[in-house]
Write a protein that holds these residues in place. Structure first.
Motif, PDB file in Angstrom:
ATOM      1  N   ASN A  87       0.835  -1.209   0.000  1.00 47.86           N
ATOM      2  CA  ASN A  87       0.000   0.000   0.000  1.00 47.86           C
ATOM      3  C   ASN A  87       0.872   1.263   0.000  1.00 47.86           C
ATOM      4  OD1 ASN A  87      -2.409   1.538   0.046  1.00 47.86           O
ATOM      5  ND2 ASN A  87      -2.312   1.709   2.272  1.00 47.86           N
ATOM      6  N   PRO A  88       1.830   1.375  -0.931  1.00 48.59           N
ATOM      7  CA  PRO A  88       2.779   2.490  -0.893  1.00 48.59           C
ATOM      8  C   PRO A  88       2.198   3.767  -1.483  1.00 48.59           C
ATOM      9  CG  PRO A  88       3.225   1.143  -2.794  1.00 48.59           C
ATOM     10  CD  PRO A  88       2.085   0.484  -2.066  1.00 48.59           C
ATOM     11  N   ASP A  89       2.856   4.882  -1.193  1.00 54.77           N
ATOM     12  CA  ASP A  89       2.466   6.144  -1.811  1.00 54.77           C
ATOM     13  C   ASP A  89       2.900   6.193  -3.277  1.00 54.77           C
ATOM     14  OD1 ASP A  89       1.347   7.046   0.524  1.00 54.77           O
ATOM     15  OD2 ASP A  89       3.053   8.286   1.106  1.00 54.77           O
ATOM     16  N   VAL A  90       4.061   5.626  -3.562  1.00 53.79           N
ATOM     17  CA  VAL A  90       4.591   5.604  -4.924  1.00 53.79           C
ATOM     18  C   VAL A  90       5.224   4.252  -5.213  1.00 53.79           C
ATOM     19  CG1 VAL A  90       6.400   6.525  -6.462  1.00 53.79           C
ATOM     20  CG2 VAL A  90       5.012   8.092  -5.130  1.00 53.79           C
ATOM     21  N   ILE A  91       5.001   3.777  -6.433  1.00 52.92           N
ATOM     22  CA  ILE A  91       5.739   2.629  -6.956  1.00 52.92           C
ATOM     23  C   ILE A  91       6.564   3.143  -8.127  1.00 52.92           C
ATOM     24  CG2 ILE A  91       5.597   0.350  -8.029  1.00 52.92           C
ATOM     25  CD1 ILE A  91       2.735   0.193  -6.748  1.00 52.92           C
ATOM     26  N   ASP A 108      14.390   7.607   5.417  1.00 55.75           N
ATOM     27  CA  ASP A 108      15.589   7.195   4.689  1.00 55.75           C
ATOM     28  C   ASP A 108      15.742   7.886   3.338  1.00 55.75           C
ATOM     29  OD1 ASP A 108      16.453   5.328   6.661  1.00 55.75           O
ATOM     30  OD2 ASP A 108      14.910   3.928   5.970  1.00 55.75           O
ATOM     31  N   PHE A 109      14.805   8.774   2.981  1.00 58.22           N
ATOM     32  CA  PHE A 109      14.871   9.444   1.679  1.00 58.22           C
ATOM     33  C   PHE A 109      16.148  10.286   1.540  1.00 58.22           C
ATOM     34  CE2 PHE A 109      10.268   9.660  -0.116  1.00 58.22           C
ATOM     35  CZ  PHE A 109      10.153   8.297   0.037  1.00 58.22           C
ATOM     36  N   LYS A 110      16.537  10.932   2.629  1.00 59.03           N
ATOM     37  CA  LYS A 110      17.686  11.840   2.570  1.00 59.03           C
ATOM     38  C   LYS A 110      18.948  11.114   2.117  1.00 59.03           C
ATOM     39  CE  LYS A 110      20.209  15.179   5.445  1.00 59.03           C
ATOM     40  NZ  LYS A 110      20.242  15.853   6.762  1.00 59.03           N
ATOM     41  N   ASN A 111      19.098   9.875   2.552  1.00 60.48           N
ATOM     42  CA  ASN A 111      20.286   9.105   2.194  1.00 60.48           C
ATOM     43  C   ASN A 111      20.103   8.245   0.953  1.00 60.48           C
ATOM     44  OD1 ASN A 111      21.821  10.003   4.454  1.00 60.48           O
ATOM     45  ND2 ASN A 111      20.779   8.520   5.758  1.00 60.48           N
ATOM     46  N   PRO A 158      19.378  11.819  -3.136  1.00 59.42           N
ATOM     47  CA  PRO A 158      20.611  11.898  -3.932  1.00 59.42           C
ATOM     48  C   PRO A 158      20.427  11.482  -5.391  1.00 59.42           C
ATOM     49  CG  PRO A 158      21.100  10.980  -1.777  1.00 59.42           C
ATOM     50  CD  PRO A 158      19.596  11.063  -1.883  1.00 59.42           C
ATOM     51  N   MET A 159      19.403  10.660  -5.685  1.00 60.10           N
ATOM     52  CA  MET A 159      19.150  10.264  -7.073  1.00 60.10           C
ATOM     53  C   MET A 159      18.772  11.468  -7.928  1.00 60.10           C
ATOM     54  SD  MET A 159      16.984   6.731  -6.769  1.00 60.10           S
ATOM     55  CE  MET A 159      17.328   5.486  -5.539  1.00 60.10           C
ATOM     56  N   PHE A 160      18.092  12.454  -7.321  1.00 58.83           N
ATOM     57  CA  PHE A 160      17.731  13.664  -8.058  1.00 58.83           C
ATOM     58  C   PHE A 160      18.967  14.501  -8.391  1.00 58.83           C
ATOM     59  CE2 PHE A 160      13.478  13.036  -6.101  1.00 58.83           C
ATOM     60  CZ  PHE A 160      12.700  13.190  -7.235  1.00 58.83           C
ATOM     61  N   LEU A 161      19.945  14.454  -7.523  1.00 53.33           N
ATOM     62  CA  LEU A 161      21.118  15.308  -7.689  1.00 53.33           C
ATOM     63  C   LEU A 161      22.135  14.716  -8.657  1.00 53.33           C
ATOM     64  CD1 LEU A 161      21.788  16.348  -3.980  1.00 53.33           C
ATOM     65  CD2 LEU A 161      20.143  17.288  -5.600  1.00 53.33           C
ATOM     66  N   ASN A 162      22.260  13.415  -8.662  1.00 55.44           N
ATOM     67  CA  ASN A 162      23.380  12.782  -9.348  1.00 55.44           C
ATOM     68  C   ASN A 162      23.082  12.262 -10.746  1.00 55.44           C
ATOM     69  OD1 ASN A 162      25.293  13.045  -7.171  1.00 55.44           O
ATOM     70  ND2 ASN A 162      24.117  11.494  -6.075  1.00 55.44           N
ATOM     71  N   GLY A 163      21.837  12.303 -11.183  1.00 56.70           N
ATOM     72  CA  GLY A 163      21.559  11.771 -12.510  1.00 56.70           C
ATOM     73  C   GLY A 163      20.097  11.811 -12.869  1.00 56.70           C
ATOM     74  N   TYR A 164      19.713  10.894 -13.757  1.00 58.53           N
ATOM     75  CA  TYR A 164      18.381  10.923 -14.364  1.00 58.53           C
ATOM     76  C   TYR A 164      17.437   9.859 -13.801  1.00 58.53           C
ATOM     77  CZ  TYR A 164      20.882  13.747 -17.785  1.00 58.53           C
ATOM     78  OH  TYR A 164      21.637  14.724 -18.380  1.00 58.53           O
ATOM     79  N   MET A 165      17.828   9.197 -12.742  1.00 59.07           N
ATOM     80  CA  MET A 165      17.072   8.037 -12.282  1.00 59.07           C
ATOM     81  C   MET A 165      15.638   8.361 -11.883  1.00 59.07           C
ATOM     82  SD  MET A 165      20.062   6.150 -10.102  1.00 59.07           S
ATOM     83  CE  MET A 165      19.148   4.663  -9.724  1.00 59.07           C
ATOM     84  N   LEU A 166      15.385   9.595 -11.431  1.00 54.18           N
ATOM     85  CA  LEU A 166      14.035   9.953 -10.990  1.00 54.18           C
ATOM     86  C   LEU A 166      13.430  11.067 -11.843  1.00 54.18           C
ATOM     87  CD1 LEU A 166      14.394   9.812  -7.092  1.00 54.18           C
ATOM     88  CD2 LEU A 166      13.594   8.050  -8.658  1.00 54.18           C
ATOM     89  N   ILE A 190       6.363  15.384  -5.919  1.00 54.33           N
ATOM     90  CA  ILE A 190       5.817  14.094  -5.475  1.00 54.33           C
ATOM     91  C   ILE A 190       6.684  13.498  -4.377  1.00 54.33           C
ATOM     92  CG2 ILE A 190       5.457  11.684  -6.162  1.00 54.33           C
ATOM     93  CD1 ILE A 190       4.542  12.780  -8.917  1.00 54.33           C
ATOM     94  N   PHE A 191       7.989  13.411  -4.622  1.00 50.92           N
ATOM     95  CA  PHE A 191       8.865  12.742  -3.665  1.00 50.92           C
ATOM     96  C   PHE A 191       9.132  13.582  -2.419  1.00 50.92           C
ATOM     97  CE2 PHE A 191       9.535   9.940  -7.225  1.00 50.92           C
ATOM     98  CZ  PHE A 191       9.761   8.701  -6.624  1.00 50.92           C
ATOM     99  N   SER A 192       8.726  14.846  -2.451  1.00 49.93           N
ATOM    100  CA  SER A 192       8.806  15.675  -1.241  1.00 49.93           C
ATOM    101  C   SER A 192       7.528  15.592  -0.411  1.00 49.93           C
ATOM    102  CB  SER A 192       9.066  17.143  -1.626  1.00 49.93           C
ATOM    103  OG  SER A 192      10.318  17.291  -2.237  1.00 49.93           O
ATOM    104  N   ASN A 193       6.497  14.970  -0.945  1.00 51.58           N
ATOM    105  CA  ASN A 193       5.194  14.943  -0.268  1.00 51.58           C
ATOM    106  C   ASN A 193       4.684  13.537   0.019  1.00 51.58           C
ATOM    107  OD1 ASN A 193       3.889  17.797  -0.039  1.00 51.58           O
ATOM    108  ND2 ASN A 193       4.882  17.803  -2.040  1.00 51.58           N
ATOM    109  N   ILE A 194       5.559  12.543  -0.075  1.00 46.82           N
ATOM    110  CA  ILE A 194       5.133  11.169   0.209  1.00 46.82           C
ATOM    111  C   ILE A 194       5.835  10.655   1.455  1.00 46.82           C
ATOM    112  CG2 ILE A 194       4.561  10.636  -2.176  1.00 46.82           C
ATOM    113  CD1 ILE A 194       7.264   9.220  -2.437  1.00 46.82           C
ATOM    114  N   ASP A 195       5.274   9.594   2.032  1.00 42.42           N
ATOM    115  CA  ASP A 195       5.835   9.009   3.248  1.00 42.42           C
ATOM    116  C   ASP A 195       6.650   7.752   2.986  1.00 42.42           C
ATOM    117  OD1 ASP A 195       4.754  10.922   5.003  1.00 42.42           O
ATOM    118  OD2 ASP A 195       2.810   9.899   4.973  1.00 42.42           O
TER     119      ASP A 195
END
Length: 273
Positions: free
Chosen positions: A112-116, A142-145, A149-157, A192-197
């Motif tokens: 039952n996740p917020d995002v898949i 655990d998002f901070k770690n 970082p995926m947003f900063l380092n490349g195109y993954m998200l 989205i990723f700033s507003n999910i749990d």
């Protein structure tokens, strides 16, 4: 009130040659709790007629029309009219693969996740993996770690169409910058990723991305290139604001964002005379 499980939103602009293939990749799944929302974005070809033809064969297809305002607005309007508990997006020249919908539902029922978040297939592209495990649940703490970082380092998200998102998350998001044509997916994913749990990351490849000849960075129209360069600066500069929001503002991350911004903008500089 959600009356469907999943709403799948397709912005459609002059896609008469590909939209049927895209929709067929969805309707091959016979679940009745799906809805498919095609948003005709001021198309000047026969895209609307193709969608109407397919709608006659499958009542799960809904058609919206708007003046040409771009994919960002089309997705926003699709979300407004949606009835699904979860929202997915697909572009009008792409396809779902490998039993996409059933796999996503399996994950919904388990977590039952917020995002898949899943992976995609693209020609001549070296595929990344989000994490080593095939299926990884990540909690907000655990998002901070692990995630930001995926947003900063490349195109993954970057891509919005690799998401399946709870409908209620969009109620927390302020849809602004509707005129942006380059980087609009990143704007939405940052919100989205700033507003999910929590989120589940899959290494399954569930989406086939089709490379078009009309790349936004390869346009010969200098006016469009300059407009897209402006969008690029606007969008990627936002990362400075988000590393503050995520409590990640330090010398190293500022340098990473600065380098990312310079790299993105350099794509346009080489095409400008």
């Amino acid at each position: 009130m959600n009356t469907k499980l999943i709403s799948i939103i397709i912005p459609v602009y002059n896609a008469q040659d590909t939209i049927e293939k895209t929709i067929n990749s969805i309707i091959s799944n016979k679940r009745e709790d799906l809805e498919i929302i095609t948003v005709i974005d001021g198309a000047t070809d026969n895209s609307l007629e193709v969608c109407k033809k397919l709608q006659k064969k499958d009542s799960r297809i809904n058609i919206l029309t708007q003046t040409n305002q771009g994919a960002f607005v089309a997705r926003k309007n699709g979300i407004k009219s949606s009835k699904g508990k979860y929202i997915m997006f697909i572009d009008a020249d792409d396809e779902y693969i490998n039993n996409t919908i059933n796999r996503v539902i399996e994950v919904m029922e388990k977590y039952n996740p917020d995002v898949i978040r899943f992976r995609y297939k693209k020609e001549e592209y070296d595929q990344y993996k989000y994490f080593e495990s095939a299926e990884t649940f990540v909690d907000k703490k655990d998002f901070k770690n692990k995630v930001y970082p995926m947003f900063l380092n490349g195109y993954m998200l970057n891509a919005i169409w690799s998401n399946c998102v709870k409908r209620e998350i969009f109620d927390k998001i302020n849809f602004e910058n509707e005129s942006v044509k380059y980087g609009e997916d990143l704007i939405l994913n940052l919100e989205i990723f700033s507003n999910i749990d929590n989120a589940v990351f899959l290494n399954d490849i569930l989406y086939k991305y089709s490379t078009t000849e009309n790349s936004i960075t390869q346009s010969k129209d200098e006016k469009k290139l300059l407009r897209n360069l402006k969008d690029c600066i606007d969008v990627y500069s936002r990362l400075f604001l988000y590393i503050q929001k995520w409590d990640m503002y330090d010398k190293d991350n500022v340098k990473i964002v600065k380098n990312r911004l310079e790299k993105e903008c350099s794509l346009f500089f080489k095409f400008l005379n």
